[in-house]
Write an enzyme that holds these catalytic residues in place. Structure first.
Site, PDB file in Angstrom:
ATOM      1  N   GLU A 115       4.249   8.763 -42.736  1.00  0.00           N
ATOM      2  CA  GLU A 115       5.767   9.499 -42.164  1.00  0.00           C
ATOM      3  C   GLU A 115       6.233  10.181 -42.467  1.00  0.00           C
ATOM      4  O   GLU A 115       7.293  11.181 -41.032  1.00  0.00           O
ATOM      5  CB  GLU A 115       6.945   8.797 -42.585  1.00  0.00           C
ATOM      6  CG  GLU A 115       7.591   8.397 -41.580  1.00  0.00           C
ATOM      7  CD  GLU A 115       9.298   6.768 -41.462  1.00  0.00           C
ATOM      8  OE1 GLU A 115       9.609   6.507 -41.422  1.00  0.00           O
ATOM      9  OE2 GLU A 115       8.545   5.981 -42.035  1.00  0.00           O
ATOM     10  N   LYS A 116       6.308  11.463 -43.118  1.00  0.00           N
ATOM     11  CA  LYS A 116       7.468  12.830 -43.139  1.00  0.00           C
ATOM     12  C   LYS A 116       6.328  13.716 -44.755  1.00  0.00           C
ATOM     13  O   LYS A 116       5.576  13.309 -45.405  1.00  0.00           O
ATOM     14  CB  LYS A 116       8.970  12.031 -43.505  1.00  0.00           C
ATOM     15  CG  LYS A 116       8.660  11.267 -44.582  1.00  0.00           C
ATOM     16  CD  LYS A 116      10.390  11.274 -45.468  1.00  0.00           C
ATOM     17  CE  LYS A 116      10.935   9.932 -44.082  1.00  0.00           C
ATOM     18  NZ  LYS A 116      10.806   8.754 -44.416  1.00  0.00           N
ATOM     19  N   ASP A 130       6.531   4.438 -43.208  1.00  0.00           N
ATOM     20  CA  ASP A 130       7.646   3.781 -44.618  1.00  0.00           C
ATOM     21  C   ASP A 130       7.282   2.155 -44.174  1.00  0.00           C
ATOM     22  O   ASP A 130       6.697   1.835 -42.744  1.00  0.00           O
ATOM     23  CB  ASP A 130       9.078   3.698 -43.970  1.00  0.00           C
ATOM     24  CG  ASP A 130       9.997   4.850 -44.190  1.00  0.00           C
ATOM     25  OD1 ASP A 130       8.467   5.706 -45.736  1.00  0.00           O
ATOM     26  OD2 ASP A 130      10.430   5.443 -44.131  1.00  0.00           O
ATOM     27  N   ASP A 155       8.915  -0.509 -43.073  1.00  0.00           N
ATOM     28  CA  ASP A 155       9.420  -1.378 -42.528  1.00  0.00           C
ATOM     29  C   ASP A 155       8.994  -1.364 -41.269  1.00  0.00           C
ATOM     30  O   ASP A 155       7.810  -1.187 -40.577  1.00  0.00           O
ATOM     31  CB  ASP A 155      10.395  -1.159 -42.517  1.00  0.00           C
ATOM     32  CG  ASP A 155      10.691   0.556 -42.401  1.00  0.00           C
ATOM     33  OD1 ASP A 155      10.048   0.839 -41.923  1.00  0.00           O
ATOM     34  OD2 ASP A 155      11.428   1.097 -42.951  1.00  0.00           O
ATOM     35  N   TYR A 191      11.425   2.484 -52.360  1.00  0.00           N
ATOM     36  CA  TYR A 191      12.542   2.319 -50.958  1.00  0.00           C
ATOM     37  C   TYR A 191      13.415   1.915 -50.547  1.00  0.00           C
ATOM     38  O   TYR A 191      14.338   0.808 -51.157  1.00  0.00           O
ATOM     39  CB  TYR A 191      10.889   1.584 -49.947  1.00  0.00           C
ATOM     40  CG  TYR A 191      11.392   1.924 -49.098  1.00  0.00           C
ATOM     41  CD1 TYR A 191      11.407   3.199 -48.568  1.00  0.00           C
ATOM     42  CD2 TYR A 191      11.650   0.529 -47.778  1.00  0.00           C
ATOM     43  CE1 TYR A 191      11.352   3.297 -46.431  1.00  0.00           C
ATOM     44  CE2 TYR A 191      11.701   0.883 -47.061  1.00  0.00           C
ATOM     45  CZ  TYR A 191      11.446   2.801 -45.986  1.00  0.00           C
ATOM     46  OH  TYR A 191      11.824   2.323 -44.764  1.00  0.00           O
ATOM     47  N   ARG A 205      15.529   1.293 -47.404  1.00  0.00           N
ATOM     48  CA  ARG A 205      15.423   1.298 -46.512  1.00  0.00           C
ATOM     49  C   ARG A 205      15.218  -1.026 -46.393  1.00  0.00           C
ATOM     50  O   ARG A 205      14.373  -1.002 -45.793  1.00  0.00           O
ATOM     51  CB  ARG A 205      14.868   1.581 -45.285  1.00  0.00           C
ATOM     52  CG  ARG A 205      15.508   3.096 -44.653  1.00  0.00           C
ATOM     53  CD  ARG A 205      15.257   3.718 -43.974  1.00  0.00           C
ATOM     54  NE  ARG A 205      16.133   5.135 -43.820  1.00  0.00           N
ATOM     55  CZ  ARG A 205      15.704   6.320 -44.247  1.00  0.00           C
ATOM     56  NH1 ARG A 205      15.822   6.107 -44.956  1.00  0.00           N
ATOM     57  NH2 ARG A 205      16.316   7.375 -44.089  1.00  0.00           N
TER      58      ARG A 205
END
Length: 669
Positions: A7-8, A102, A104, A322, A324
């Site tokens: 993701e990043k 991530d 989610d 993590y 979130r």
């Protein structure tokens, strides 16, 4: 070639470190012996604006609403075009792809949407990274899952994204245009989650404005039994005179008479009921992001966004899992990490954490360890990495402290106490006494006073007694109290309200139904929504405690909108549907059809919205708009704000509309 798409960049770098070497860094990706790792920057693709569906939508007009895309369009974000081209080229070369977004809903979508955009047909696996320490990453690499297992999670994210577009794009235009027709020169942004959140603050402020303090009396009496004096609290009967609408004793004359009656009685009091029950309080669960934000707000005064940003830093430093997460439970398999994590915490340079860890028993398995409660992520806990506490910033120390404290508490016994409830009758009046004796402090040793809720009618230690015993009346008293207004929201308490939205739901049937729903918004977006409301001037923070107060535009927006958008009922229901969609029991297309129908109905309501006029000169013709200065080919004139629905216009005379006595309007052409 196996291609990991993270993701990043920071996540990509950590994955690359855990793959077999050698490692070679390139522009936009990393080559390792175990595959190639590349990355995005959050959402590489953006949703199309209305004007990108049809050029006519670039101008805001009532007659164009609602705007309902027949086929949803995505575009590569300008800032991500170079990286998108790199990812696309690497996918073409790959034999297998590993989705490393991530763990989610949003993380699932932002990689999947890239794969769908380029019509990828190659096999895709999914890696779930709840922590970035080496042990967790290597374990996740050996436990890859088929990405198709997360199809429903992607559908849920798509549903949220498209529903937000339908509501935001249509209703923001509809109610902004309605406000402009009433003379306002402002933009009213409407959001599926943002608007009911703002409405909570507006309604709370109006409660405070309307609040009138009222006096009432709390009557209590001291009794003696077995040479022990204890306090019991008076309980009024249903037909008791002098009570207010909340059932409180409010009449001072009745209060005085009651005290005199109690003092004059000559017969001893009688214990009419006495019951002692052993009770157990299970360990407080580990932390979700919202719980962490609320706790940090109360204990340290931190803004929710600061808490999220700090938890993210601890995650990237491999010290916490993590951030979130909306889950407060832990996978049963991770219980085996407890000895290592507790041993690390025993050596941390923080006296309380070290002392608590030293007394913790890693063999205890609290209710937190429950695979049935786990989805893509779990509660936020410390990782197996040793923490150099002294190297952390003060904010990082405090957030790590709360995360570690909640974890350590899982390895203390349950809290056990005896609860005694007694009812005493004296002079025909009833009193109750409640007391508790702690038998095992357990996990509350870690939290101490932070979790002890001192109840107003706690009688403290009670003597041993049984039904039918007599007690000696000692004295009675009445304490005058005044009702207190509800407290203003802070960012932290507003996050808590968003999470526990069932408390604010208007419909009583829905209130019960939504108690198990995880509120409105997501763990990742709640803080951002509040921050945006402040930055856009709808809320302002006041005093050192940063209480939130609505501004004039906030009242305008909430008053203009119908209940469907300002009360959380519908939004909370939609969140419930999104949760069920993630589980596979709801359909994306059916949900979006319902959202489109809802948006269309509210666009119609916007044309009928009752918005107070803003301007010195109400339109004499339609009386629903105001006259505003304009410039035409013949110079300055005054026209109705509801043009073209109302074409009234007047010449300018000394910077005022020249309204003839007989209303000789001319039509603007």
């Amino acid at each position: 070639m196996r291609l990991y798409i993270a993701e990043k960049p920071s996540m990509a770098a950590e994955i690359a470190k855990c793959l077999p070497g050698p490692v070679s860094r390139k522009d936009g990706y990393i080559i390792t012996g175990g595959g190639v790792v590349t990355w995005g920057y959050g959402h590489i693709l953006r949703q199309a604006e209305p004007g990108e569906y049809d050029q006519k939508y670039e101008k805001w007009r009532v007659e164009d609403l609602p705007i309902i895309p027949q086929t949803w369009k995505l575009f590569v974000a300008d800032s991500c075009k170079k990286q998108f081209d790199i990812i696309k080229k690497l996918i073409e070369q790959a034999t297998e792809i590993v989705h490393a977004g991530d763990p989610d809903r949003e993380g699932q979508l932002l990689i999947d949407e890239v794969l769908d955009y380029i019509d990828n047909q190659k096999p895709v696996r999914r890696i779930l990274l709840n922590a970035l320490d080496e042990q967790s990453i290597k374990k996740a690499i050996t436990n890859l899952r088929d990405n198709q297992e997360f199809f429903n999670l992607k559908q849920s994210a798509l549903a949220r994204s498209r529903a937000d577009w339908l509501i935001g794009m249509n209703l923001s235009r509809a109610y902004t245009l309605a406000a402009q027709q009433a003379g306002y020169r402002t933009t009213l942004p409407v959001g599926r989650v943002k608007t009911p959140t703002l409405a909570l603050v507006v309604r709370r402020e109006r409660e405070l404005e309307a609040f009138k303090p009222a006096d009432y009396f709390t009557v209590k009496a001291d009794f003696q039994h077995s040479h022990v004096t204890f306090t019991a609290y008076w309980k009024p009967q249903d037909d008791q005179p002098g009570l207010d609408t909340e059932g409180r004793l409010a009449d001072p004359v009745v209060t005085k008479g009651l005290l005199e009656k109690l003092a004059a009685a000559t017969q001893p009091a009688v214990i009419v009921h006495c019951e002692t029950t052993e009770k157990k309080d299970a360990q407080r669960l580990p932390l979700s992001l919202s719980t962490l934000q609320v706790m940090a707000g109360r204990k340290f005064g931190y803004d929710p966004q600061v808490v999220l940003d700090t938890a993210q830093k601890l995650y990237e430093k491999k010290l916490a899992t993590y951030p979130r997460s909306d889950c407060e439970f832990l996978p049963e398999s991770q219980h085996t990490d407890a000895p290592v994590i507790l041993e690390n915490l025993r050596g941390v340079a923080q006296a309380e954490l070290a002392a608590w860890s030293d007394k913790a028993d890693s063999l205890i398995k609290s209710r937190a360890w429950n695979d049935k409660k786990i989805t893509a992520h779990h509660a936020i806990i410390p990782t197996v990495e040793r923490c150099n506490f002294a190297a952390l910033s003060d904010t990082e120390k405090n957030i790590y402290y709360l995360i570690a404290q909640a974890y350590i508490a899982q390895f203390y016994p349950v809290h056990v106490y005896d609860q005694t409830r007694a009812e005493i009758e004296h002079a025909g009046e009833k009193f109750t006494a409640n007391g508790r004796i702690i038998k095992k402090l357990g996990w509350k040793e870690v939290y101490g006073a932070d979790v002890e809720e001192k109840k107003e009618e706690d009688s403290g230690m009670l003597p041993a007694m049984k039904k039918g015993d007599q007690a000696q009346f000692v004295r009675a008293s009445a304490e005058k109290k005044t009702t207190k207004p509800p407290g203003r929201f802070t960012a932290a308490t507003l996050v808590a309200a968003m999470k526990e939205i069932h408390k604010y739901v208007k419909n009583p049937d829905l209130k019960k139904q939504l108690k198990d729903v995880a509120g409105i918004g997501t763990e990742a977006t709640r803080a951002t929504i509040i921050k945006e409301l402040i930055e856009r001037g709808f809320l302002r923070e006041e005093t050192k405690k940063k209480y939130l107060r609505p501004t004039e535009p906030a009242y305008l927006l909430i008053d203009a909108l119908p209940d469907e958008m300002t009360y959380p009922d519908f939004t909370a229901l939609w969140e419930s549907v999104l949760h069920r969609m993630a589980e596979g029991s709801e359909n994306l297309e059916a949900f979006l059809r319902q959202q489109a129908k809802f948006a269309a109905a509210l666009c119609v309501k916007a044309t009928q919205a009752c918005i107070p006029l803003k301007g010195e000169y109400p339109c004499p013709r339609c009386r629903r708009g105001v006259l505003q200065p304009r410039t035409g080919k013949h110079g300055k004139f005054w026209g109705c704000s509801r043009y073209p629905a109302c074409r009234a216009s007047y010449d300018d005379k000394d910077n005022r509309p020249d309204i003839p006595a007989r209303q000789n309007e001319r039509t603007v052409t």
